[in-house]
Design a protein around this motif. Structure first.
Motif, PDB file in Angstrom:
ATOM      1  N   GLY A  33      -4.320   3.361   2.668  1.00  0.00           N
ATOM      2  CA  GLY A  33      -3.638   2.154   3.089  1.00  0.00           C
ATOM      3  C   GLY A  33      -4.595   1.099   3.605  1.00  0.00           C
ATOM      4  N   GLN A  34      -5.543   1.510   4.409  1.00  0.00           N
ATOM      5  CA  GLN A  34      -6.527   0.562   4.935  1.00  0.00           C
ATOM      6  C   GLN A  34      -7.367  -0.044   3.816  1.00  0.00           C
ATOM      7  N   ALA A  35      -7.785   0.802   2.856  1.00  0.00           N
ATOM      8  CA  ALA A  35      -8.589   0.306   1.737  1.00  0.00           C
ATOM      9  C   ALA A  35      -7.775  -0.658   0.868  1.00  0.00           C
ATOM     10  N   ASN A  36      -6.502  -0.317   0.631  1.00  0.00           N
ATOM     11  CA  ASN A  36      -5.665  -1.180  -0.211  1.00  0.00           C
ATOM     12  C   ASN A  36      -5.334  -2.496   0.477  1.00  0.00           C
ATOM     13  N   LEU A  37      -5.180  -2.493   1.791  1.00  0.00           N
ATOM     14  CA  LEU A  37      -4.944  -3.753   2.509  1.00  0.00           C
ATOM     15  C   LEU A  37      -6.143  -4.689   2.376  1.00  0.00           C
ATOM     16  N   GLU A  38      -7.342  -4.110   2.472  1.00  0.00           N
ATOM     17  CA  GLU A  38      -8.549  -4.929   2.300  1.00  0.00           C
ATOM     18  C   GLU A  38      -8.614  -5.480   0.886  1.00  0.00           C
ATOM     19  N   ARG A  39      -8.220  -4.668  -0.089  1.00  0.00           N
ATOM     20  CA  ARG A  39      -8.255  -5.120  -1.485  1.00  0.00           C
ATOM     21  C   ARG A  39      -7.197  -6.183  -1.764  1.00  0.00           C
ATOM     22  N   LEU A  40      -5.994  -5.981  -1.224  1.00  0.00           N
ATOM     23  CA  LEU A  40      -4.892  -6.911  -1.499  1.00  0.00           C
ATOM     24  C   LEU A  40      -5.026  -8.217  -0.742  1.00  0.00           C
ATOM     25  N   GLY A  41      -5.565  -8.160   0.474  1.00  0.00           N
ATOM     26  CA  GLY A  41      -5.533  -9.351   1.323  1.00  0.00           C
ATOM     27  C   GLY A  41      -4.095  -9.673   1.712  1.00  0.00           C
ATOM     28  N   LEU A  42      -3.901 -10.756   2.425  1.00  0.00           N
ATOM     29  CA  LEU A  42      -2.555 -11.158   2.805  1.00  0.00           C
ATOM     30  C   LEU A  42      -1.807 -11.725   1.607  1.00  0.00           C
ATOM     31  N   PRO A  43      -0.493 -11.563   1.560  1.00  0.00           N
ATOM     32  CA  PRO A  43       0.296 -12.212   0.502  1.00  0.00           C
ATOM     33  C   PRO A  43       0.111 -13.727   0.536  1.00  0.00           C
ATOM     34  N   THR A  44       0.346 -14.365  -0.600  1.00  0.00           N
ATOM     35  CA  THR A  44       0.227 -15.820  -0.693  1.00  0.00           C
ATOM     36  C   THR A  44       1.524 -16.395  -1.264  1.00  0.00           C
ATOM     37  N   ARG A  45       1.679 -17.689  -1.130  1.00  0.00           N
ATOM     38  CA  ARG A  45       2.874 -18.361  -1.654  1.00  0.00           C
ATOM     39  C   ARG A  45       2.895 -18.398  -3.179  1.00  0.00           C
ATOM     40  N   LEU A  77       0.714  -1.655   4.747  1.00  0.00           N
ATOM     41  CA  LEU A  77       0.495  -1.874   6.172  1.00  0.00           C
ATOM     42  C   LEU A  77       0.985  -0.668   6.967  1.00  0.00           C
ATOM     43  N   ASN A  78       2.156  -0.157   6.594  1.00  0.00           N
ATOM     44  CA  ASN A  78       2.690   1.014   7.273  1.00  0.00           C
ATOM     45  C   ASN A  78       1.815   2.237   7.030  1.00  0.00           C
ATOM     46  N   HIS A  79       1.345   2.400   5.805  1.00  0.00           N
ATOM     47  CA  HIS A  79       0.461   3.520   5.500  1.00  0.00           C
ATOM     48  C   HIS A  79      -0.781   3.489   6.386  1.00  0.00           C
ATOM     49  N   ALA A  80      -1.324   2.285   6.579  1.00  0.00           N
ATOM     50  CA  ALA A  80      -2.558   2.155   7.341  1.00  0.00           C
ATOM     51  C   ALA A  80      -2.351   2.388   8.835  1.00  0.00           C
ATOM     52  N   ARG A  81      -1.131   2.162   9.324  1.00  0.00           N
ATOM     53  CA  ARG A  81      -0.901   2.195  10.778  1.00  0.00           C
ATOM     54  C   ARG A  81      -0.130   3.422  11.264  1.00  0.00           C
ATOM     55  N   SER A  82       0.663   4.069  10.414  1.00  0.00           N
ATOM     56  CA  SER A  82       1.523   5.167  10.877  1.00  0.00           C
ATOM     57  C   SER A  82       0.695   6.359  11.341  1.00  0.00           C
ATOM     58  N   GLN A  83       1.111   6.936  12.476  1.00  0.00           N
ATOM     59  CA  GLN A  83       0.446   8.106  13.029  1.00  0.00           C
ATOM     60  C   GLN A  83       1.240   9.388  12.799  1.00  0.00           C
ATOM     61  N   THR A  93      -2.573  15.476   9.999  1.00  0.00           N
ATOM     62  CA  THR A  93      -3.476  15.922   8.946  1.00  0.00           C
ATOM     63  C   THR A  93      -3.023  15.421   7.583  1.00  0.00           C
ATOM     64  N   VAL A  94      -1.740  15.481   7.324  1.00  0.00           N
ATOM     65  CA  VAL A  94      -1.205  15.011   6.053  1.00  0.00           C
ATOM     66  C   VAL A  94      -1.364  13.501   5.917  1.00  0.00           C
ATOM     67  N   LEU A  95      -1.216  12.783   7.020  1.00  0.00           N
ATOM     68  CA  LEU A  95      -1.258  11.320   6.963  1.00  0.00           C
ATOM     69  C   LEU A  95      -2.668  10.746   6.924  1.00  0.00           C
ATOM     70  N   THR A  96      -3.678  11.535   7.274  1.00  0.00           N
ATOM     71  CA  THR A  96      -5.043  10.996   7.333  1.00  0.00           C
ATOM     72  C   THR A  96      -5.485  10.357   6.016  1.00  0.00           C
ATOM     73  N   PRO A  97      -5.372  11.040   4.854  1.00  0.00           N
ATOM     74  CA  PRO A  97      -5.772  10.372   3.607  1.00  0.00           C
ATOM     75  C   PRO A  97      -4.870   9.187   3.268  1.00  0.00           C
TER      76      PRO A  97
END
Length: 398
Positions: free
Chosen positions: A13-25, A112-118, A4-8
């Motif tokens: 995390g998922q929203a921020n990953l979409e916003r950030l995209g993958l790191p670049t050189r 990434l961890n925020h988006a995936r951790s259960q 319950t605590v991790l749901t938000p």
């Protein structure tokens, strides 16, 4: 409760990953990274790990937690005196606080961890407690794990974290995403060891955030070997100074592996100290990266910090990139840093061979001595793991 605590947190995390995209050189922190391997790791499905029966037995007086299996890590575990789980209200208040203070809450590996951790293993430590051991289980896919530790004033703890090699699935893509937050109260002492052994096509992103209050002591020893793609990021913040930090690391790479260590230590008050030694061993066509940043603002007068990066090349095709950094504004400090890149010393090899030691054995002895300088500093729980089949022993030759 934890879910319950991790749901938000997961949703952000998922929203921020979409916003950030993958790191670049173009981003300095990722300039040397094999981004294709990072992308391959991020595309793996989230899975739950499984317990490995080849693990050594639990030493007497040690409490073991297994995380990443989808089962509550506290289930069936009798907590030692002085250790208690955080309540839901406490967890909601403390989760992410140290990440924010250390400036890494919105970095890509953490998101990434925020988006995936259960689940999260969240513990409070009071007084001097018996040693704790945390084992990270693996699965065919990406296993995301998270730990939160709050050490109260004058608390003392030996903590040993292990990521065993999964030899039976060596050909399958295994990946770990791990985040640990640690808050040390005044005069608290934490001796923290990590032994992480990869195999085959395995990947690892490990992020560590530590917040130290005055007169606290943090001693971190890390040993990593066998990761085709790996990145370790310890970030330490000394709040109001007067704290002691010791970072000792060993990263070993072989074949075409790449492993990066990015450390950051920030002093926010006077009379803090840092003693850092980072060693690497690069063989075959592998690539080892070290970036160590130390920040000493004007408020951190009388800081005493030293940082040394020692790198050993075992092949003409291996590559090492070492970049120690000092950012000093305070004018009353003792700060030093350095980096060396070398091969096995010919005079030492000649000495051993002149006494009847075969060339391969002589090289292995020198390598073992180089590595044991770090390995021997691991917590007392380490030898049983090093002697087991669950670990690629760093004392053995590459």
């Amino acid at each position: 409760m934890v879910n319950t605590v991790l749901t938000p947190v997961q949703k952000r995390g998922q929203a921020n990953l979409e916003r950030l995209g993958l790191p670049t050189r173009r981003q300095e922190a990722w300039r040397l990274t094999d981004l294709k391997r990072l992308e391959a790791m991020a595309s793996l499905p989230s899975v739950e790990g499984s317990a490995q029966h080849a693990w050594p037995s639990i030493p007497q007086g040690v409490t073991r937690f297994v995380i990443g299996t989808g089962v509550d890590p506290l289930e069936g575990v009798q907590l030692p005196e002085g250790v208690s789980p955080l309540s839901e209200a406490e967890l909601e208040q403390a989760l992410g606080h140290t990440l924010d203070r250390c400036g890494c809450a919105e970095t890509w590996p953490v998101e990434l961890n925020h988006a995936r951790s259960q689940r999260v293993l969240a513990l409070r430590v009071r007084g001097s407690v018996a040693p704790l051991e945390i084992v990270l289980a693996a699965g065919v896919g990406l296993v995301a794990t998270r730990v939160l530790l709050l050490l109260e004033e004058k608390a003392e703890l030996d903590l040993f974290q292990v990521i065993p090699a999964e030899r039976e699935s060596a050909a399958a893509p295994l990946a770990h995403s791990h985040v640990i937050e640690v808050h040390l109260g005044q005069e608290a002492r934490l001796r923290h060891g990590v032994l992480a052994s990869g195999s085959g096509d395995s990947s690892l992103l490990a992020h560590l955030a530590v917040e130290q209050e005055p007169r606290s002591s943090y001693d971190f020893v890390s040993v990593f070997r066998g990761w085709r793609f790996g990145r370790l990021e310890p970030r330490v913040l000394q709040v109001d100074g007067q704290a002691t930090t010791r970072l000792t690391g060993l990263a070993m790479t072989d074949t075409d592996e790449q492993f990066a260590t990015h450390t950051s230590v920030c002093f926010e008050g006077p009379e803090g100290s840092l003693d850092q030694l980072q060693k690497t061993v690069a063989a075959d066509r592998s690539h080892s990266i070290f970036n160590g940043a130390i920040q000493v603002p004007r408020a951190a007068q009388r800081t005493d910090a030293s940082q040394l990066s020692r790198n050993l090349l075992l092949s003409n095709r291996a590559r090492v990139d070492a970049k120690p950094e000092l950012e000093i504004v305070a004018d009353d400090v003792r700060c030093a840093h350095g980096a060396t890149v070398s091969q096995l010393q010919q005079d030492q090899l000649f000495y051993l061979r002149s006494r009847g030691v075969a060339a391969d054995e002589a090289a292995a002895l020198l390598l073992k001595g180089y590595c044991c300088d770090v390995v021997d500093r691991l917590p007392s729980m380490a030898p049983s793991w090093l002697a087991s089949a669950a670990i690629n022993d760093p004392a053995r030759p590459l």
